[in-house]
Design an enzyme around this catalytic site. Sequence first.
Site: not given
Length: 285
Positions: A28, A34-35
């Site tokens: 999103m 983390g992504h």
Amino acid sequence: MKVISTVTGIQKQLETTHRKPVGLVPTMGALHEGHLSLVRSATLECAQAVISIYVNPTQFNDKNDLKRYPRTPDSDLKLLNTVLREDDLVFTPTDSEIYPTPDKRVFHFGNLDNVMEAKRRPGHFNGVAQVVSRFFEIVKPDIAYFGQKDFQQVAVIRELVRQLNFHIKISSNPIVREPDGLAMSSRNRLLEPQIRKDAPVIFKTISRAAEMIRKNDIPEIKKYVTGNINERAGFEVEYFEIADDRELRIVESRKEMEKGKKYFGCIAVKAGKIRLIDNIEFPLL
Ligand code: PAF
């Protein structure tokens, strides 16, 4: 990398390059390390990676949460450009591309949709299932990547894949943490300064709780977790539960923990105005 915002555009590009396997990382936006760990896994394991950036309205049960959800399109693209290859794709659809007509599908995930997050965010996982299944149909990935921070989401998506018979491997990456232990989240940037300073208490407390299981039973551990976090100004535990990672059966005593299963302590905390979640594996004795 190529940035594409239409369904026909992304499908045409996938057909033209025709690389296999295809890895999908649904996000999103408001991207963080983390992504990027998911994106790196996709580029290492797949010939072509597709990263979607779409704030999905159907998974927000609170309209204010949807409004204030961070949106940082320029820095997202800059970050992705440091990791992606020439033929990798960034998919940035509008609402009408994803939902040309309202999605009225209702999913049933049994226990997975009755506990923890599902109880506090009614309709959330139905919205996640709508958008993720839509991405799966559009991109037809071989592997899809999700973060283990969203522990319950991973279980729901595995079940979605099973129910809809998608031939997609679900890969989940470990939580990436800030140097002080706070689990990385797009919402962290919304924390007020003092709350952000105190937020590592969440991971410290659940880490201690995971050690306590050797000598203490679950009611005592729950009491410790709630007490230790709630004593900080502005912090309030919504729930802390220990559950297995497949069926999400909540255990209330050590005796109920079965060999051969993996258990995680899962927490949701109201930190100022922002809701944070985290989890940690609880070792079997
Ligand atoms: O985890 C998220 O960011 C979202 O729930 C997802 C999987 C991208 C669906 O909108």
